[in-house]
Structure formats: C-alpha cells, structure tokens
Write an enzyme that holds these catalytic residues in place. Structure first.
Site, PDB file in Angstrom:
ATOM      1  N   GLY A  97      -4.013 -12.069  22.935  1.00 44.57           N
ATOM      2  CA  GLY A  97      -5.240 -12.730  22.506  1.00 44.57           C
ATOM      3  C   GLY A  97      -4.994 -13.796  21.448  1.00 44.57           C
ATOM      4  O   GLY A  97      -5.619 -14.860  21.464  1.00 44.57           O
ATOM      5  N   ALA A 144      -4.643  -7.704  26.948  1.00 44.83           N
ATOM      6  CA  ALA A 144      -4.473  -6.517  27.798  1.00 44.83           C
ATOM      7  C   ALA A 144      -4.570  -5.199  27.035  1.00 44.83           C
ATOM      8  O   ALA A 144      -5.064  -4.206  27.553  1.00 44.83           O
ATOM      9  CB  ALA A 144      -3.124  -6.586  28.519  1.00 44.83           C
ATOM     10  N   HIS A 145      -4.087  -5.197  25.780  1.00 45.86           N
ATOM     11  CA  HIS A 145      -3.874  -3.886  25.147  1.00 45.86           C
ATOM     12  C   HIS A 145      -5.138  -3.235  24.603  1.00 45.86           C
ATOM     13  O   HIS A 145      -5.092  -2.101  24.115  1.00 45.86           O
ATOM     14  CB  HIS A 145      -2.769  -3.952  24.085  1.00 45.86           C
ATOM     15  CG  HIS A 145      -3.108  -4.667  22.814  1.00 45.86           C
ATOM     16  ND1 HIS A 145      -3.335  -3.992  21.641  1.00 45.86           N
ATOM     17  CD2 HIS A 145      -3.223  -5.976  22.520  1.00 45.86           C
ATOM     18  CE1 HIS A 145      -3.569  -4.879  20.671  1.00 45.86           C
ATOM     19  NE2 HIS A 145      -3.502  -6.088  21.188  1.00 45.86           N
ATOM     20  N   THR A 163       9.304 -18.101  31.003  1.00 49.19           N
ATOM     21  CA  THR A 163       9.340 -17.156  32.129  1.00 49.19           C
ATOM     22  C   THR A 163       8.248 -16.105  31.933  1.00 49.19           C
ATOM     23  O   THR A 163       8.105 -15.550  30.852  1.00 49.19           O
ATOM     24  CB  THR A 163      10.731 -16.483  32.225  1.00 49.19           C
ATOM     25  OG1 THR A 163      11.685 -17.518  32.398  1.00 49.19           O
ATOM     26  CG2 THR A 163      10.799 -15.496  33.382  1.00 49.19           C
ATOM     27  N   CYS A 188      -5.159  -5.039   4.765  1.00 50.05           N
ATOM     28  CA  CYS A 188      -4.172  -5.170   3.700  1.00 50.05           C
ATOM     29  C   CYS A 188      -3.301  -6.376   4.013  1.00 50.05           C
ATOM     30  O   CYS A 188      -2.718  -6.442   5.084  1.00 50.05           O
ATOM     31  CB  CYS A 188      -3.317  -3.913   3.722  1.00 50.05           C
ATOM     32  SG  CYS A 188      -2.726  -3.463   2.123  1.00 50.05           S
TER      33      CYS A 188
END
Ligand code: PLP
Length: 372
Positions: free
Chosen positions: A71, A193-194, A230, A317
């Site tokens: 992102g 994606a995560h 790639t 932090c």
C-alpha cells in the site's frame, strides 16, 4: 498458559491457509514472467491470473491493475506520479499519503474532518476553488484507526466539478466492504494484500483507463512500464487467492459486526466514561477505537499483551517519542484523550470467546485504575 488472541487485523491479518498453499506452489515453480520459455510463461500465467482475480475483486479491468510492493508504494506512486499541481489530502490519511505528498514538490492542502471523522465537503469545495489545476484529491475509504467510511461518491462529485483527479486509499476498506472501482468513480485506488489474509509486501494501484501515472520505480518496463522490477510472483499469486477468499468472506461481516458491537456494549455497560470513537458514523464492521480516560494507550497495550491479547494503541512510537494520533486530534479530541486510545480490530478467525477474554482484560485494567 492461556492461548494468544490476535485482535490487530488492521495492522496485519493472519495469512489464510489457501494463500499459503498457493504461495508455496508458486515458490516451488521456477520462472521469470518476462522469460519466453515455458517456465517463464507459467510464471506469467500466475501473475495474470492474480491480476484477473484482483480486477474482479474491485470491479476494474485487469490491465488497470498495477502490482506494487504494498500500500505504501501504491500511494506513493499515485500521489507523486499523477502529475497534479496541487494535492489535497484529508486530515486523517495514513502516514504514507502525507509523506508522499511532501515529496511531490507541489502545494499540499489538508481537508479537515468533522467530529465524527467525515471529510468536510464544504472545506473541500473551498480548497478546490483556490487550487491550481489539475488537483489531486486523496481521501481514504476506511480509516485504519477507527474504521470510519467516507462518502466517496459525494467526494467525487465535488472533485469532478473542479476537474480534479481523485485517489482513495482503500487498504482498510478492502475485504470489509464491497469495493466497486467503476461505481465509486475514483481515478486511482491503493490496495494492500496483508490486510485481507494475503502476504506482506504486495499491493496494487488500480487506475482509470485514461488517467496519467508516471512510474515511481523504473527499469525493465514490467507492469506496462508503470512499475518496473521482476514481479513478486509468489506474493502476487497469494494476493489473487486472498482477494477471492475475501470476496466470499464479505458475507461474514454481519457476524463480525455483531462481535464488535457486543464488545462495545459490554464495555459501555461496565464503564460510563469510555469513549467509543466514531460510533455514530458509518464504520467498517471489524474496528473499534476505545478511549479509557486517564490510562495511556501504551500502558493498556502492555496490559493486554501480558494477558496474551494483541491489540494496538492509537498513538505511534517514532524515534523514541510517543506521537499522539493525528486522526483523533483532527476529530477534535484533546491530546490527553487521544493518547488514551487503543484500537481493536477483528477478523475472520475472531470468536466470541476472544471477545469475552478481551472484555475481561479491559475491565480488569479499568477497575484497577479506578480503585486508586
Ligand atoms: N494505508 C492504510 C490505510 C494502511 O492501514 C496501511 C497499513 O498500515 C497502508 C496504507 C500501508 O500499506 P502497506 O503496509 O502494504 O505498505
């Protein structure tokens, strides 16, 4: 020892088993998608299948999906590469939006939000009237800290009346609400994606068929010269599968909303001074931002961690100093309130027992601090 409970899906979500299987298979195969031999063609086929899956997930054309490293890179690519002469961002954007705008070398304006976290369309209108054209309006769909959803169609209406381009960071909306790129009418979308059960380090820009995009990363001309390097074949393959799974899992959002609502109701019944941030607005189902007045977010996070519960504090932090959440201060919370916030974010593995254990732990720290 008690088992660990993970309630930090907005930070990252557990990778789905189907994704691990697909990533493993892709890693066991050899092939560079740019190679013309059969191994290369197989790798290309994996990437293009994932592109088609992502396109279906957001209702866009496959050729308008550009894979990135996540992102952060997607938002940097759009904000720095769309050719805007002015950039307007909402006050509650993710840090990557602000940092990218700073690098773009053009004037940057911040659009305020109201007490509920909704972007002030009147302020957007005023700022656009004065902005040098073409302007880019960058407004996130769902906020990562308190989950508020923006009325993007209304934003697009105002922006288009001033010929502005519109970008939305949909990282936290994906998998929480249905995404329809064409219907929303935005020009660019950032995805990762995560946050939806896919691997870390993969994301995408989705863009309209005719809008400009200068590559941030240049080289071998991959991704139609919009992002060289790639391709991360295994990661991209996993992302495609995660998108398909997330689409099906949208059907479970009512259940997740019920768990989140139970959590908030149980806490409210116990403590009448708790503040549930953004609860009056339209929110994604999985996120709850809670302020326990007088108890710092980091103290709460440590307490939950000792109880084997993973959550986040609203403040971040950086370089050894605790930074108060810019999102909560933009909504009008005083710094001493904002620094007492935590974020709880649920997901597909969350159970009612997890919520009960979280509520018990919340009550125990609350009672201890109130007894003093
Ligand atoms: N935008 C939002 C709203 C996010 O919550 C995040 C992740 O925390 C990002 C962008 C960055 O995504 P990534 O971690 O894939 O770089």
């Amino acid at each position: 020892m008690k088992s660990a409970i993970y309630l930090d899906y907005n930070a990252t979500s557990p990778i789905r088993d189907e994704v691990i299987e697909a990533v493993t298979a892709a890693m066991q195969a050899v092939g560079n998608p740019s190679s013309v031999h059969s191994a290369g063609r197989d790798a290309r086929a994996r990437v293009e299948e994932a592109r088609a899956q992502l396109a279906a997930f957001v209702n866009a054309r496959p050729r308008d999906v550009v894979f990135t490293s996540g992102g952060t890179e997607a938002s940097n690519t759009v904000i720095r590469g769309c050719g805007a002469k002015t950039i307007l961002l909402s006050a509650i954007e993710h840090e990557c939006g602000f940092a990218a705008a700073k690098e773009a070398g053009v004037p940057v304006e911040v659009i305020p939000v109201d007490a509920n976290g909704s972007v002030r369309l009147d302020a957007l209108e005023t700022l656009l009237t004065k902005a040098e054209k073409p302007a880019l309006v960058s407004i996130m769909y769902a906020n990562n800290e308190m989950g508020i959803l923006q009325d993007l169609k209304a934003v697009v209406k105002v922006a288009k009346a001033h010929d502005a381009l519109v970008h939305t960071d949909a990282v936290q909306a994906a998998g929480r609400v249905p995404l329809d790129f064409k219907e929303l009418g935005v020009d660019y979308m950032t995805l990762s994606a995560h946050k939806i059960g896919g691997p870390q380090g993969v994301g995408a820009v989705v863009l309209g068929p005719t809008v400009p995009l200068k590559a941030l990363v240049s080289g071998g001309g991959q991704e139609l010269s919009r992002r060289s390097g790639t391709e991360n074949v295994a990661g991209i393959t996993g992302y495609g599968v995660a998108a398909m799974e997330a689409m099906v899992a949208l059907g479970d959002m009512n259940h997740i909303a019920a768990l989140r609502d139970k959590l908030e109701a149980d806490i409210r019944a116990h403590a009448n001074d708790v503040i549930i941030v953004g609860s009056k607005g339209d929110r994604v189902a999985n996120t709850s931002c809670l302020i326990m007045p007088g108890v710092k977010g980091e103290t709460q996070v440590m307490h939950f961690d000792l109880n084997r519960i993973c959550i986040s504090s609203g403040s971040a932090c950086s370089s050894g100093k605790v930074k108060v959440s810019h999102v909560l201060t933009a909504m009008g919370f005083a710094p001493e309130e904002a620094e007492c916030s935590i974020r709880v974010s649920l997901g597909y593995r969350t159970t009612e027992e997890d919520i009960d254990r979280f509520v018990d732990a919340w009550k125990s720290i609350y009672n201890r601090t109130r007894a003093r």
